[in-house]
Design a protein around this motif. Structure first.
Motif, PDB file in Angstrom:
ATOM      1  N   VAL A  33       0.862  -1.186   0.000  1.00  0.00           N
ATOM      2  CA  VAL A  33       0.000   0.000   0.000  1.00  0.00           C
ATOM      3  C   VAL A  33       0.895   1.230   0.000  1.00  0.00           C
ATOM      4  CG1 VAL A  33      -1.957  -1.090   1.172  1.00  0.00           C
ATOM      5  CG2 VAL A  33      -0.217   0.090   2.535  1.00  0.00           C
ATOM      6  N   GLU A  34       0.373   2.320  -0.522  1.00  0.00           N
ATOM      7  CA  GLU A  34       1.056   3.603  -0.413  1.00  0.00           C
ATOM      8  C   GLU A  34       0.029   4.710  -0.330  1.00  0.00           C
ATOM      9  OE1 GLU A  34       2.156   5.552  -4.698  1.00  0.00           O
ATOM     10  OE2 GLU A  34       3.554   4.064  -3.929  1.00  0.00           O
ATOM     11  N   THR A  54       2.092 -10.365   8.685  1.00  0.00           N
ATOM     12  CA  THR A  54       1.262 -11.062   9.678  1.00  0.00           C
ATOM     13  C   THR A  54      -0.166 -11.165   9.161  1.00  0.00           C
ATOM     14  OG1 THR A  54       0.542  -9.053  10.851  1.00  0.00           O
ATOM     15  CG2 THR A  54       2.637 -10.061  11.581  1.00  0.00           C
ATOM     16  N   ASP A  55      -0.933 -12.075   9.776  1.00  0.00           N
ATOM     17  CA  ASP A  55      -2.340 -12.230   9.391  1.00  0.00           C
ATOM     18  C   ASP A  55      -3.118 -10.937   9.613  1.00  0.00           C
ATOM     19  OD1 ASP A  55      -1.937 -14.860   8.646  1.00  0.00           O
ATOM     20  OD2 ASP A  55      -2.627 -15.683  10.570  1.00  0.00           O
ATOM     21  N   LEU A  56      -2.877 -10.260  10.747  1.00  0.00           N
ATOM     22  CA  LEU A  56      -3.596  -9.010  11.031  1.00  0.00           C
ATOM     23  C   LEU A  56      -3.229  -7.908  10.046  1.00  0.00           C
ATOM     24  CD1 LEU A  56      -3.556  -9.025  14.933  1.00  0.00           C
ATOM     25  CD2 LEU A  56      -5.512  -9.394  13.428  1.00  0.00           C
ATOM     26  N   TYR A  91      -4.656  -4.754   4.969  1.00  0.00           N
ATOM     27  CA  TYR A  91      -4.493  -4.623   3.519  1.00  0.00           C
ATOM     28  C   TYR A  91      -5.820  -4.896   2.804  1.00  0.00           C
ATOM     29  CZ  TYR A  91      -3.294  -5.672  -1.279  1.00  0.00           C
ATOM     30  OH  TYR A  91      -3.269  -5.692  -2.648  1.00  0.00           O
ATOM     31  N   GLN A  92      -6.524  -5.958   3.217  1.00  0.00           N
ATOM     32  CA  GLN A  92      -7.793  -6.305   2.580  1.00  0.00           C
ATOM     33  C   GLN A  92      -8.836  -5.199   2.774  1.00  0.00           C
ATOM     34  OE1 GLN A  92      -8.531 -10.088   4.421  1.00  0.00           O
ATOM     35  NE2 GLN A  92      -7.207 -11.207   2.990  1.00  0.00           N
ATOM     36  N   ASP A  93      -8.852  -4.593   3.961  1.00  0.00           N
ATOM     37  CA  ASP A  93      -9.778  -3.480   4.201  1.00  0.00           C
ATOM     38  C   ASP A  93      -9.461  -2.289   3.297  1.00  0.00           C
ATOM     39  OD1 ASP A  93     -11.169  -4.874   6.135  1.00  0.00           O
ATOM     40  OD2 ASP A  93     -10.120  -3.940   7.824  1.00  0.00           O
ATOM     41  N   SER A 147     -10.037   5.087  10.218  1.00  0.00           N
ATOM     42  CA  SER A 147     -11.406   4.795   9.805  1.00  0.00           C
ATOM     43  C   SER A 147     -12.208   6.054   9.532  1.00  0.00           C
ATOM     44  CB  SER A 147     -12.105   3.979  10.890  1.00  0.00           C
ATOM     45  OG  SER A 147     -12.021   4.660  12.137  1.00  0.00           O
ATOM     46  N   ILE A 148     -11.924   7.125  10.264  1.00  0.00           N
ATOM     47  CA  ILE A 148     -12.659   8.387  10.145  1.00  0.00           C
ATOM     48  C   ILE A 148     -11.630   9.489   9.946  1.00  0.00           C
ATOM     49  CG2 ILE A 148     -14.227   9.973  11.331  1.00  0.00           C
ATOM     50  CD1 ILE A 148     -15.223   7.531  12.926  1.00  0.00           C
TER      51      ILE A 148
END
Length: 198
Positions: free
Chosen positions: A31-32, A107-109, A114-116, A158-159
């Motif tokens: 990501v960037e 890591t999984d978290l 990344y998926q979000d 998130s916000i």
């Protein structure tokens, strides 16, 4: 999240897409984005009476700043998803702002974050820093950050303006607003005294 006394948090929009730094981070979970932009005033706080205070980051604010072992978090707290010391995070000031590139595949978290981001659930970034030098322009109610002392973290958020950012920003804006209001009141009192003596 505990707030450090001098640390300030800012959130700005940051589209996360592949780019030039991808060549240096080889991962499927790249990501960037931009944790901040330079020379573009943004709204810091607005009072109930409509008075608005702005902030601007000078293009040279990061010259000489301590950017050692900065971490990447989510909403400035908890888990560390990338960091400079293990080479999963790159920070590069450029002409636009503070560009970040990160490998979220360790890591999984981190892969979950990344998926979000990939799904468009998280599209904003923020950063935490301390200020070494600043100026204030009363006419436009604009604070300019001239020198950053230390950068602590860059965060996906998130916000665009979380409670912590608002608390830190409100303290600065309230000081300036109250000082200007008191000076205006004093000028009115002085004018009334002059008029009464005539």
């Amino acid at each position: 999240m505990p707030i450090k006394k001098e640390r300030e948090y800012r959130t700005l929009a940051a589209p996360l897409t592949a780019g030039a730094a991808e060549k240096r981070i080889q991962t499927d979970f790249y990501v960037e984005g931009y944790a901040t932009t330079f020379n573009v005033p943004y709204l810091l706080y607005e009072f109930e009476d409509g008075t608005k205070y702005y902030e601007r980051i000078d293009a040279h604010a990061l010259d000489g700043a301590d950017m050692s072992d900065v971490i990447m978090q989510y909403d400035h707290e908890g888990r560390v998803f990338a960091r400079q010391s293990n080479k999963t995070l790159i920070l590069e000031p450029d002409t636009k702002g503070l560009m970040i590139a990160a490998d979220l595949g360790r890591t999984d978290l981190a892969r979950g974050l990344y998926q979000d981001i990939e799904a468009g659930m998280i599209t904003k970034m923020s950063w935490a820093f301390t200020v070494a030098e600043e100026s204030y322009e009363r006419a436009t109610h604009t604070r300019t950050i001239l020198k950053i002392k230390k950068v602590y973290d860059v965060s996906a958020v998130s916000i665009p303006a979380n409670g912590d950012t608002e608390i830190s920003a409100r303290a600065f804006a309230h000081r300036s607003y109250e000082q200007e209001r008191q000076e205006l009141l004093q000028r009115r009192i002085n004018l009334l005294k002059i008029m009464a003596s005539l």
